[in-house]
Scaffold this motif. Structure first.
Motif, PDB file in Angstrom:
ATOM      1  N   LEU A   1      84.685  44.280 125.414  1.00 25.80           N
ATOM      2  CA  LEU A   1      83.683  43.564 126.203  1.00 25.80           C
ATOM      3  C   LEU A   1      82.363  44.322 126.226  1.00 25.80           C
ATOM      4  CD1 LEU A   1      82.729  41.300 128.017  1.00 25.80           C
ATOM      5  CD2 LEU A   1      83.801  42.458 129.956  1.00 25.80           C
ATOM      6  N   LEU A   2      82.413  45.636 126.409  1.00 28.71           N
ATOM      7  CA  LEU A   2      81.185  46.426 126.417  1.00 28.71           C
ATOM      8  C   LEU A   2      80.456  46.313 125.082  1.00 28.71           C
ATOM      9  CD1 LEU A   2      82.552  49.506 128.358  1.00 28.71           C
ATOM     10  CD2 LEU A   2      80.686  48.031 129.130  1.00 28.71           C
ATOM     11  N   ASP A   3      81.201  46.340 123.991  1.00 30.45           N
ATOM     12  CA  ASP A   3      80.576  46.173 122.670  1.00 30.45           C
ATOM     13  C   ASP A   3      79.929  44.796 122.550  1.00 30.45           C
ATOM     14  OD1 ASP A   3      81.369  48.709 121.892  1.00 30.45           O
ATOM     15  OD2 ASP A   3      83.123  48.010 120.758  1.00 30.45           O
ATOM     16  N   ALA A   4      80.617  43.768 123.047  1.00 29.06           N
ATOM     17  CA  ALA A   4      80.084  42.404 122.964  1.00 29.06           C
ATOM     18  C   ALA A   4      78.841  42.244 123.834  1.00 29.06           C
ATOM     19  CB  ALA A   4      81.151  41.400 123.376  1.00 29.06           C
ATOM     20  N   LEU A   5      78.806  42.922 124.960  1.00 27.82           N
ATOM     21  CA  LEU A   5      77.623  42.888 125.823  1.00 27.82           C
ATOM     22  C   LEU A   5      76.454  43.605 125.161  1.00 27.82           C
ATOM     23  CD1 LEU A   5      79.451  43.640 129.175  1.00 27.82           C
ATOM     24  CD2 LEU A   5      78.102  41.584 128.743  1.00 27.82           C
ATOM     25  N   ASP A   6      76.729  44.735 124.537  1.00 26.15           N
ATOM     26  CA  ASP A   6      75.663  45.505 123.880  1.00 26.15           C
ATOM     27  C   ASP A   6      75.069  44.751 122.694  1.00 26.15           C
ATOM     28  OD1 ASP A   6      75.965  47.578 125.672  1.00 26.15           O
ATOM     29  OD2 ASP A   6      77.287  48.757 124.379  1.00 26.15           O
ATOM     30  N   SER A   7      75.908  43.975 122.003  1.00 32.95           N
ATOM     31  CA  SER A   7      75.425  43.246 120.828  1.00 32.95           C
ATOM     32  C   SER A   7      74.743  41.933 121.183  1.00 32.95           C
ATOM     33  CB  SER A   7      76.596  42.962 119.881  1.00 32.95           C
ATOM     34  OG  SER A   7      77.454  41.963 120.438  1.00 32.95           O
ATOM     35  N   GLY A   8      74.916  41.478 122.435  1.00 31.71           N
ATOM     36  CA  GLY A   8      74.374  40.194 122.841  1.00 31.71           C
ATOM     37  C   GLY A   8      75.311  39.036 122.597  1.00 31.71           C
ATOM     38  N   GLN A   9      76.486  39.300 122.029  1.00 35.17           N
ATOM     39  CA  GLN A   9      77.469  38.232 121.858  1.00 35.17           C
ATOM     40  C   GLN A   9      77.845  37.638 123.211  1.00 35.17           C
ATOM     41  OE1 GLN A   9      78.689  36.455 119.547  1.00 35.17           O
ATOM     42  NE2 GLN A   9      80.416  35.498 120.587  1.00 35.17           N
ATOM     43  N   ILE A  10      78.000  38.493 124.211  1.00 36.39           N
ATOM     44  CA  ILE A  10      78.206  38.053 125.596  1.00 36.39           C
ATOM     45  C   ILE A  10      76.961  38.425 126.386  1.00 36.39           C
ATOM     46  CG2 ILE A  10      79.625  38.289 127.670  1.00 36.39           C
ATOM     47  CD1 ILE A  10      81.014  36.881 125.297  1.00 36.39           C
TER      48      ILE A  10
ATOM     49  N   PRO B   1      89.945  51.313 143.397  1.00 39.57           N
ATOM     50  CA  PRO B   1      88.546  50.979 143.166  1.00 39.57           C
ATOM     51  C   PRO B   1      88.083  51.399 141.762  1.00 39.57           C
ATOM     52  CG  PRO B   1      88.830  52.072 145.291  1.00 39.57           C
ATOM     53  CD  PRO B   1      90.124  52.225 144.549  1.00 39.57           C
ATOM     54  N   LEU B   2      87.120  50.682 141.223  1.00 35.99           N
ATOM     55  CA  LEU B   2      86.577  51.008 139.917  1.00 35.99           C
ATOM     56  C   LEU B   2      85.968  52.409 139.968  1.00 35.99           C
ATOM     57  CD1 LEU B   2      86.003  49.808 137.072  1.00 35.99           C
ATOM     58  CD2 LEU B   2      83.740  49.162 137.953  1.00 35.99           C
ATOM     59  N   PRO B   3      86.397  53.320 139.079  1.00 39.37           N
ATOM     60  CA  PRO B   3      85.877  54.700 139.117  1.00 39.37           C
ATOM     61  C   PRO B   3      84.346  54.740 139.038  1.00 39.37           C
ATOM     62  CG  PRO B   3      87.766  54.563 137.654  1.00 39.37           C
ATOM     63  CD  PRO B   3      87.438  53.148 138.055  1.00 39.37           C
ATOM     64  N   GLU B   4      83.766  55.678 139.751  1.00 40.05           N
ATOM     65  CA  GLU B   4      82.306  55.766 139.841  1.00 40.05           C
ATOM     66  C   GLU B   4      81.644  56.003 138.492  1.00 40.05           C
ATOM     67  OE1 GLU B   4      81.186  58.622 142.753  1.00 40.05           O
ATOM     68  OE2 GLU B   4      82.184  57.587 144.409  1.00 40.05           O
ATOM     69  N   ASP B   5      82.363  56.606 137.554  1.00 45.71           N
ATOM     70  CA  ASP B   5      81.771  56.892 136.247  1.00 45.71           C
ATOM     71  C   ASP B   5      82.069  55.813 135.214  1.00 45.71           C
ATOM     72  OD1 ASP B   5      84.469  57.362 135.998  1.00 45.71           O
ATOM     73  OD2 ASP B   5      84.270  59.295 134.972  1.00 45.71           O
ATOM     74  N   HIS B   6      82.652  54.690 135.645  1.00 48.07           N
ATOM     75  CA  HIS B   6      82.964  53.633 134.684  1.00 48.07           C
ATOM     76  C   HIS B   6      81.671  52.986 134.186  1.00 48.07           C
ATOM     77  CE1 HIS B   6      84.720  50.107 132.794  1.00 48.07           C
ATOM     78  NE2 HIS B   6      85.912  50.667 132.941  1.00 48.07           N
ATOM     79  N   PRO B   7      81.565  52.707 132.868  1.00 45.34           N
ATOM     80  CA  PRO B   7      80.335  52.136 132.315  1.00 45.34           C
ATOM     81  C   PRO B   7      79.931  50.798 132.906  1.00 45.34           C
ATOM     82  CG  PRO B   7      81.909  52.671 130.550  1.00 45.34           C
ATOM     83  CD  PRO B   7      82.548  53.027 131.849  1.00 45.34           C
ATOM     84  N   TYR B   8      80.875  50.061 133.479  1.00 47.24           N
ATOM     85  CA  TYR B   8      80.517  48.780 134.071  1.00 47.24           C
ATOM     86  C   TYR B   8      79.462  48.924 135.171  1.00 47.24           C
ATOM     87  CZ  TYR B   8      84.356  46.152 131.803  1.00 47.24           C
ATOM     88  OH  TYR B   8      85.190  45.534 130.911  1.00 47.24           O
ATOM     89  N   TRP B   9      79.551  49.989 135.955  1.00 44.69           N
ATOM     90  CA  TRP B   9      78.635  50.151 137.081  1.00 44.69           C
ATOM     91  C   TRP B   9      77.174  50.160 136.625  1.00 44.69           C
ATOM     92  CZ3 TRP B   9      79.964  49.183 141.808  1.00 44.69           C
ATOM     93  CH2 TRP B   9      81.239  49.501 142.299  1.00 44.69           C
ATOM     94  N   ALA B  10      76.904  50.849 135.521  1.00 41.69           N
ATOM     95  CA  ALA B  10      75.519  51.055 135.105  1.00 41.69           C
ATOM     96  C   ALA B  10      75.039  50.037 134.082  1.00 41.69           C
ATOM     97  CB  ALA B  10      75.374  52.470 134.520  1.00 41.69           C
ATOM     98  N   HIS B  11      75.941  49.209 133.578  1.00 40.08           N
ATOM     99  CA  HIS B  11      75.539  48.293 132.506  1.00 40.08           C
ATOM    100  C   HIS B  11      74.630  47.193 133.057  1.00 40.08           C
ATOM    101  CE1 HIS B  11      75.610  45.796 128.958  1.00 40.08           C
ATOM    102  NE2 HIS B  11      76.252  46.764 128.318  1.00 40.08           N
ATOM    103  N   PRO B  12      73.479  46.950 132.420  1.00 38.71           N
ATOM    104  CA  PRO B  12      72.532  45.962 132.958  1.00 38.71           C
ATOM    105  C   PRO B  12      73.027  44.522 132.888  1.00 38.71           C
ATOM    106  CG  PRO B  12      71.820  46.740 130.799  1.00 38.71           C
ATOM    107  CD  PRO B  12      72.970  47.605 131.200  1.00 38.71           C
TER     108      PRO B  12
END
Length: 312
Positions: free
Chosen positions: A236-245, A257-268
């Motif tokens: 999913l992160l790859d698809a978001l970065d490419s614009g597919q999603i 809880p989602l860990p504080e360092d998980h990439p989802y938190w910071a992803h625009p």
């Protein structure tokens, strides 16, 4: 004869359930003596009102028990318990269903109408736009059990072009229903917005992965209030970065809880919500539990019995 009901869940849940569950039982079982408590001799227990994170994990001593009545919609944490030999029911209640419908329709409309453009505006550009009508937007609801059907019907009511997918064949008025692997491919091909409402089973884990995400229209939206393991996070992160999603709105995760360092938190292009899409309401859930006990005592079939082989 007194009906003995064991409440097997964390202490904080008992604080919220003691009064509404007692009231619901009195209404459902008029004139019947019953005991509802958090500590009863196992051999005297008739029903177990249960949360899977309870300390109770060995059901063998409960020789008289007739059913385990789960307080949660999710049962994946208990279906594999080999000591559980009696019927298990899952929670399907009015409050939970309507909470899910409201959360899902809200986020579908958010992405359909492009609300983030104005809500998160960081400039002073005046750029009028005309969003499409709902009938011009295709939405796929993946998983059309009780919750998925309610969400699909609400979206149809708003005019959306709705496709529903499940592993087995279903029929819902106004919804194009598909099933099986070929049906999933067909559902994803046209899904500008996909809502995930499947249970967590071996057959549904990573149902959205690099291959299936690539089948969706470029710029599609993902909404997941179902279960965290339904999505391959890296894919999913790859698809978001490419614009597919274009964006993913996620309410459930593999670790909570989602860990504080998980990439989802910071992803625009990710919205994280803290597992709030649908909560079990004490009063309405108590009515469901009480009704199942009434049905059992009357010799009627239990509601929402779990298929242990399927896992839901």
């Amino acid at each position: 004869m007194t009906i003995n009901i064991l409440f097997a869940a964390k202490a904080e849940r008992w604080d919220g359930y003691e009064q509404p569950l007692n009231e619901a039982l009195r209404k459902a079982l008029p004139g019947q003596d019953f005991t509802l408590a958090t500590d009863l001799p196992p051999e005297e227990v008739d029903y177990i009102v249960y949360a899977p994170n309870s300390d109770l994990q060995d059901f063998i001593p409960y020789t008289r028990a007739k059913a385990v009545l789960n307080l949660w919609a999710g049962v994946e944490a208990i279906t594999g318990n080999e000591t559980l030999k009696i019927p298990l029911t899952r929670m399907v209640d009015f409050g939970l269903t309507h909470g899910m419908v409201e959360w899902c329709t809200g986020h579908v409309l958010r992405h359909h109408l492009g609300m983030d453009t104005d809500i998160l505006r960081g400039d002073t550009k005046w750029e009028p736009r005309t969003p499409p009508l709902a009938r011009e937007r295709s939405v796929a609801v993946l998983g059309i059990g009780a919750l998925g059907q309610a969400v699909a019907e609400a979206l149809v009511g708003l005019g959306f072009d709705v496709t529903g997918w499940s592993r087995s064949e279903k029929q819902i008025e106004g919804v194009r229903c598909l099933h099986g692997d070929d049906g999933l491919t067909e559902a994803l091909k046209g899904a500008e917005i996909a809502v995930l409402l499947m249970p967590d089973t071996p057959a549904t884990q990573n149902v959205l992965n690099a291959e299936t995400l690539a089948q969706m229209p470029k710029g599609a939206f993902i909404i997941n209030p179902g279960r965290g393991p339904l999505i391959d996070d890296d894919a999913l992160l790859d698809a978001l970065d490419s614009g597919q999603i274009a964006h993913a709105t996620l309410d459930v995760f593999r670790i909570e809880p989602l860990p504080e360092d998980h990439p989802y938190w910071a992803h625009p292009h990710v919205t994280v919500t803290p597992h709030i899409a649908a909560a079990t309401r004490n009063d309405t859930a108590s009515e469901v539990i009480a009704e199942n006990i009434r049905r059992s005592e009357a010799g009627e079939p239990l509601l929402h019995v779990v298929d242990r082989d399927r896992g839901y």
